[in-house]
Structures are given as structure tokens and as C-alpha cells.
Design a protein around this motif. Structure first.
Motif, PDB file in Angstrom:
ATOM      1  N   ARG A  71       0.056   3.504  -5.374  1.00 61.98           N
ATOM      2  CA  ARG A  71      -1.200   3.176  -6.031  1.00 61.98           C
ATOM      3  C   ARG A  71      -1.073   3.554  -7.501  1.00 61.98           C
ATOM      4  N   THR A  83       1.144   6.915  -1.508  1.00 67.08           N
ATOM      5  CA  THR A  83       0.161   7.085  -0.439  1.00 67.08           C
ATOM      6  C   THR A  83       0.821   7.729   0.780  1.00 67.08           C
ATOM      7  N   GLU A  84       0.001   8.166   1.711  1.00 66.97           N
ATOM      8  CA  GLU A  84       0.545   8.746   2.951  1.00 66.97           C
ATOM      9  C   GLU A  84       1.367   7.710   3.694  1.00 66.97           C
ATOM     10  N   THR A  98       0.841   7.022  -7.740  1.00 69.18           N
ATOM     11  CA  THR A  98       0.592   7.885  -6.591  1.00 69.18           C
ATOM     12  C   THR A  98       1.220   7.281  -5.345  1.00 69.18           C
ATOM     13  N   GLY A 120       0.788  -1.223   0.000  1.00 71.97           N
ATOM     14  CA  GLY A 120       0.000   0.000   0.000  1.00 71.97           C
ATOM     15  C   GLY A 120       0.819   1.271   0.000  1.00 71.97           C
TER      16      GLY A 120
END
Length: 235
Positions: A209, A220-221, A218, A206
Motif C-alpha cells: 500500500r 500488508t499482512e 507499507t 494488495g
């Protein structure tokens, strides 16, 4: 080049030049070049999707795809009623990435000419490219996770990669690891089987993305935190 191909070039001195010329011709058309760039996201696309991206008629797209297929740059996979086109392999992707780098050499300000999202993170066929990927490569090289020339993952690197969920294939038939020149950053990112394994792990955890149908990725945080914690790279 295979032994058979080498013998053929020896028997027919001009064969290599003619083959190279044909390959260059297949890539020279702007529409075909756009198709190849679109397929750098590592996925398979239909002719309809590619014609929409290039903004040409379906019949014209079919003619271009036939040219790319005959040149060996693409392969076609049939599934049900649909036919999907993809790059013929990681070697073709590496060629395209190198050509992108060469084509940008004359630019006065190459960084500003690259879209911000693509500059930070994008796919290079089946591995990660862009600022983050370059940072990860630099860290791995500096910390001794890969050899100085980027041709192999060290034992130290294997142990540390396992800790972050990266699974390497010991029986891979492709290059286990390679330094791939990043066309926007002009430095290296990780290619080969190790590069592909990194991208898979980053997605599964994760951290990244992917955007369907595009090379853009992208962060992610969670990924921003993880990239800094593990590799010292700001996302």
C-alpha cells in the motif's frame, strides 16, 4: 545519447562537458535536490506541494522548478488549471538513485541513517526498492528468473511471474529489465519495465500500500505472507 547529440559533441568538443556541468549545477542546490528526491515517488506534484515539502516560498519554488525544467530533469504537465511536475523519465530516477548510493559511501553506519520504513520498502520512481525489493531480486537471480546480470527476464521467469499476476510488456521501449543499485542496501533491486510491472502487480494484489505523496510503501499482512511464500522474503 542520440546520433545527433553525438555529432554535436564531435563538432563542439566542449559541449558534453558544459552540458554535464549544467546538469550538476541544477542538482547542486539543496532545495532542488529535495524536490528531486520527493519526485522519486513516481508521482506528479504541483509547485505548491513541492514548496511545502522543501519549506520555501512559492516564488522561490517556481524559480527552482524553472531551473530543473531547463536542465531536462523535470517535465511539466498541465491538467485543467493545474500544472504538475514530475521526473523526466526512469533514466533520471536511476541517476538519482545511483547518486544517493554514492553519497552514502562515506557513512560509518549507513543502515542506521536510513529511516526504518524507507529501508524496508519504498518506491524508486516506478519500481520497488528497499530490503524487500533486494530480497526479491536475489531470489529471482538465484532461481534463474532473470539473467545473472539482471538485464533480462528468462523464459522460466516469465512463466513464474505470470503465475503471480505480473504482466510484462513485450513491446516496451524502455529497458525490459535492469539491475538498479539500492542506495540503502548497497545491493541490486529490479528496475526497468519488469520492475515497474512487479510494483503494479504487488499493489493490485494488495501486497503493498503506497503512501500518497511519499516514497514509503507499507507491506500488508497479506503481502508479508505472499512475499515469503513466493520469494522467500520476510516482510
Amino acid at each position: 545519447m542520440t546520433g545527433y547529440e553525438l555529432r554535436k559533441t564531435q563538432e563542439e568538443p566542449h559541449l558534453l562537458e558544459e552540458t554535464l556541468s549544467g546538469l550538476a549545477s541544477a542538482m547542486a542546490d539543496p532545495s532542488r535536490a529535495k524536490m528531486l528526491c520527493a519526485l522519486m515517488d513516481g508521482r506528479a506534484w504541483t509547485a505548491t506541494e513541492l514548496s511545502a515539502v522543501v519549506d520555501i516560498a512559492a516564488s522561490t519554488a517556481s524559480a527552482h522548478l524553472a531551473k530543473l525544467l531547463s536542465s531536462g530533469l523535470l517535465v511539466c504537465v498541465s491538467q485543467g488549471r493545474h500544472r504538475y511536475y514530475r521526473l523526466a523519465g526512469s533514466d533520471v530516477a536511476a541517476l538519482l538513485e545511483t547518486m544517493m548510493s554514492v553519497s552514502m559511501r562515506g557513512a560509518q553506519a549507513p543502515v542506521t541513517r536510513t529511516p526504518l520504513a524507507l529501508r524496508q520498502a519504498r518506491t524508486c520512481y516506478d519500481h520497488l526498492a528497499g530490503e524487500i525489493a533486494v530480497g526479491v531480486y536475489a531470489f529471482m537471480q538465484r532461481e534463474g528468473w532473470i539473467t545473472d546480470d539482471g538485464s533480462a527476464v528468462t523464459e522460466l521467469g516469465k512463466r513464474n511471474l505470470e503465475k503471480v499476476g505480473v504482466t510484462l510488456d513485450p513491446r516496451t521501449r524502455r529497458k525490459p529489465c535492469s539491475a538498479c543499485l539500492d542506495w540503502s542496501e548497497r545491493r541490486f533491486h529490479l528496475g526497468g519495465d519488469a520492475g515497474a510491472a512487479l510494483l503494479i502487480a504487488f499493489e493490485q494484489q494488495g501486497w503493498l500500500r503506497r503512501t500518497p505523496g511519499y516514497r514509503e510503501v507499507t507491506v500488508t499482512e497479506e503481502g508479508k505472507t505472499a512475499f515469503f511464500r513466493v520469494f522467500g522474503v520476510k516482510g
